[in-house]
Design a protein around this motif. Structure first.
Motif, PDB file in Angstrom:
ATOM      1  N   SER A  32      16.283 -13.882 -10.271  1.00 39.43           N
ATOM      2  CA  SER A  32      14.848 -13.784 -10.491  1.00 39.43           C
ATOM      3  C   SER A  32      14.175 -13.261  -9.228  1.00 39.43           C
ATOM      4  CB  SER A  32      14.275 -15.167 -10.819  1.00 39.43           C
ATOM      5  OG  SER A  32      14.860 -15.697 -11.977  1.00 39.43           O
ATOM      6  N   TYR A  33      12.926 -12.910  -9.352  1.00 38.98           N
ATOM      7  CA  TYR A  33      12.151 -12.546  -8.169  1.00 38.98           C
ATOM      8  C   TYR A  33      10.770 -13.172  -8.252  1.00 38.98           C
ATOM      9  CZ  TYR A  33       9.789  -8.928 -10.988  1.00 38.98           C
ATOM     10  OH  TYR A  33       9.062  -8.254 -11.947  1.00 38.98           O
ATOM     11  N   ALA A  34      10.145 -13.356  -7.113  1.00 37.61           N
ATOM     12  CA  ALA A  34       8.792 -13.883  -7.047  1.00 37.61           C
ATOM     13  C   ALA A  34       7.821 -12.732  -7.238  1.00 37.61           C
ATOM     14  CB  ALA A  34       8.549 -14.555  -5.704  1.00 37.61           C
ATOM     15  N   LEU A  35       6.770 -12.969  -7.989  1.00 35.12           N
ATOM     16  CA  LEU A  35       5.784 -11.925  -8.270  1.00 35.12           C
ATOM     17  C   LEU A  35       5.286 -11.276  -6.984  1.00 35.12           C
ATOM     18  CD1 LEU A  35       3.954 -10.344 -10.188  1.00 35.12           C
ATOM     19  CD2 LEU A  35       2.350 -12.266 -10.077  1.00 35.12           C
ATOM     20  N   ARG A  36       5.044 -12.074  -5.962  1.00 36.41           N
ATOM     21  CA  ARG A  36       4.497 -11.526  -4.709  1.00 36.41           C
ATOM     22  C   ARG A  36       5.409 -10.452  -4.112  1.00 36.41           C
ATOM     23  NH1 ARG A  36       6.301 -16.434  -3.832  1.00 36.41           N
ATOM     24  NH2 ARG A  36       7.986 -16.740  -2.348  1.00 36.41           N
ATOM     25  N   ASP A  37       6.724 -10.548  -4.380  1.00 41.93           N
ATOM     26  CA  ASP A  37       7.662  -9.561  -3.840  1.00 41.93           C
ATOM     27  C   ASP A  37       7.560  -8.206  -4.528  1.00 41.93           C
ATOM     28  OD1 ASP A  37       8.603 -11.479  -2.073  1.00 41.93           O
ATOM     29  OD2 ASP A  37      10.248 -12.081  -3.401  1.00 41.93           O
ATOM     30  N   ALA A  38       6.935  -8.169  -5.687  1.00 42.20           N
ATOM     31  CA  ALA A  38       6.774  -6.908  -6.417  1.00 42.20           C
ATOM     32  C   ALA A  38       5.403  -6.276  -6.181  1.00 42.20           C
ATOM     33  CB  ALA A  38       6.971  -7.134  -7.915  1.00 42.20           C
ATOM     34  N   LEU A  39       4.526  -6.970  -5.453  1.00 37.88           N
ATOM     35  CA  LEU A  39       3.163  -6.492  -5.254  1.00 37.88           C
ATOM     36  C   LEU A  39       2.977  -5.918  -3.861  1.00 37.88           C
ATOM     37  CD1 LEU A  39       1.229  -9.541  -6.775  1.00 37.88           C
ATOM     38  CD2 LEU A  39       1.992  -7.461  -7.937  1.00 37.88           C
ATOM     39  N   ASP A  40       2.142  -4.878  -3.787  1.00 36.63           N
ATOM     40  CA  ASP A  40       1.799  -4.366  -2.466  1.00 36.63           C
ATOM     41  C   ASP A  40       0.680  -5.244  -1.877  1.00 36.63           C
ATOM     42  OD1 ASP A  40      -0.758  -3.480  -3.402  1.00 36.63           O
ATOM     43  OD2 ASP A  40       0.032  -1.480  -3.859  1.00 36.63           O
ATOM     44  N   ASP A  41       0.276  -4.959  -0.646  1.00 34.84           N
ATOM     45  CA  ASP A  41      -0.705  -5.811   0.039  1.00 34.84           C
ATOM     46  C   ASP A  41      -2.028  -5.898  -0.710  1.00 34.84           C
ATOM     47  OD1 ASP A  41       1.122  -6.341   2.011  1.00 34.84           O
ATOM     48  OD2 ASP A  41       0.306  -4.857   3.431  1.00 34.84           O
ATOM     49  N   SER A  42      -2.520  -4.784  -1.237  1.00 32.02           N
ATOM     50  CA  SER A  42      -3.810  -4.814  -1.940  1.00 32.02           C
ATOM     51  C   SER A  42      -3.706  -5.613  -3.245  1.00 32.02           C
ATOM     52  CB  SER A  42      -4.333  -3.401  -2.219  1.00 32.02           C
ATOM     53  OG  SER A  42      -3.519  -2.732  -3.154  1.00 32.02           O
ATOM     54  N   GLU A  43      -2.577  -5.514  -3.937  1.00 31.61           N
ATOM     55  CA  GLU A  43      -2.392  -6.305  -5.160  1.00 31.61           C
ATOM     56  C   GLU A  43      -2.294  -7.790  -4.833  1.00 31.61           C
ATOM     57  OE1 GLU A  43       0.017  -3.298  -8.124  1.00 31.61           O
ATOM     58  OE2 GLU A  43       1.070  -4.074  -6.354  1.00 31.61           O
ATOM     59  N   GLN A  44      -1.643  -8.122  -3.715  1.00 32.38           N
ATOM     60  CA  GLN A  44      -1.565  -9.529  -3.315  1.00 32.38           C
ATOM     61  C   GLN A  44      -2.951 -10.079  -2.991  1.00 32.38           C
ATOM     62  OE1 GLN A  44       1.563 -10.762  -0.618  1.00 32.38           O
ATOM     63  NE2 GLN A  44       2.856  -9.071  -1.304  1.00 32.38           N
ATOM     64  N   GLU A  45      -3.770  -9.266  -2.347  1.00 33.35           N
ATOM     65  CA  GLU A  45      -5.135  -9.691  -2.035  1.00 33.35           C
ATOM     66  C   GLU A  45      -5.936  -9.890  -3.319  1.00 33.35           C
ATOM     67  OE1 GLU A  45      -8.459 -10.997  -0.221  1.00 33.35           O
ATOM     68  OE2 GLU A  45      -6.460 -10.817   0.635  1.00 33.35           O
TER      69      GLU A  45
END
Length: 189
Positions: A32-45
């Motif tokens: 599995s992977y954590a959602l945050r690992d698939a997001l860029d910095d702006s998406e995480q913000e």
């Protein structure tokens, strides 16, 4: 079953470092992977901003400790809309598995969450994770649906109904029982 461990409710601040120390080893073979690992910095913000609008939901953090007060297992979860509680993550360190720790964590969660008035406790698991699914079924959870998720693959959803009539309704809906007097009143039959 080894009954020499204790289950304690913990604050998020006390729970988080212990959880973070062990979670990666507990799920080392998980793809599995954590959602945050698939997001860029702006998406995480953007996700942080969306989360901040929801307010602070109730959360439960339980730790299992051996006789030497070493952290050997955990479960944590959070409130979802209305009276639903999601068991987000549970684990037992490898050398402590098959001793009843996970089953004790499930029982403690059900008791604590039921006492707080939640109607449904649910969780999602990889469909092949029998080490988790079987103890939950034995504890009274029922399979409610399946899902294919990009992060985790095929998942099975398990529900525990704290309300006996709702549990009977689920049993009726799945064809495992006929309506009794409670359900006849509920369905106006």
């Amino acid at each position: 079953m080894d009954c020499t461990f204790t289950i304690r409710e913990m604050s998020k601040e006390d729970f988080k470092p212990l959880f973070q120390r062990h979670v990666h080893a507990a799920f080392a073979d998980d793809h599995s992977y954590a959602l945050r690992d698939a997001l860029d910095d702006s998406e995480q913000e953007q996700m942080r901003k969306l989360d901040s609008r929801l307010g602070e939901a109730f959360a439960l953090y339980l730790g299992a400790f051996d006789p030497d007060d070493r952290f050997v297992g955990w479960t944590w979860g959070k409130q979802e809309p209305k009276a639903k509680f999601c068991m987000v993550n549970s684990g037992v360190i490898e050398e402590q598995r098959r001793r009843g720790i996970y089953s004790a964590l499930v029982r403690s969660t059900v008791e604590t969450i039921s006492d707080r008035g939640f109607q449904v406790i649910y969780s999602r698991h990889c469909a092949t994770n029998n080490a988790v699914i079987i103890p939950k079924l034995k504890a009274g959870f029922v399979i409610s649906k399946f899902e294919i998720d990009d992060a985790h693959g095929v998942l099975v959803h398990l529900h525990y109904y704290t309300n006996k009539v709702r549990r009977k309704a689920m049993d009726y809906r799945t064809g495992s029982s006929a309506p009794d007097n409670d359900l006849k009143r509920l369905f106006k039959l």
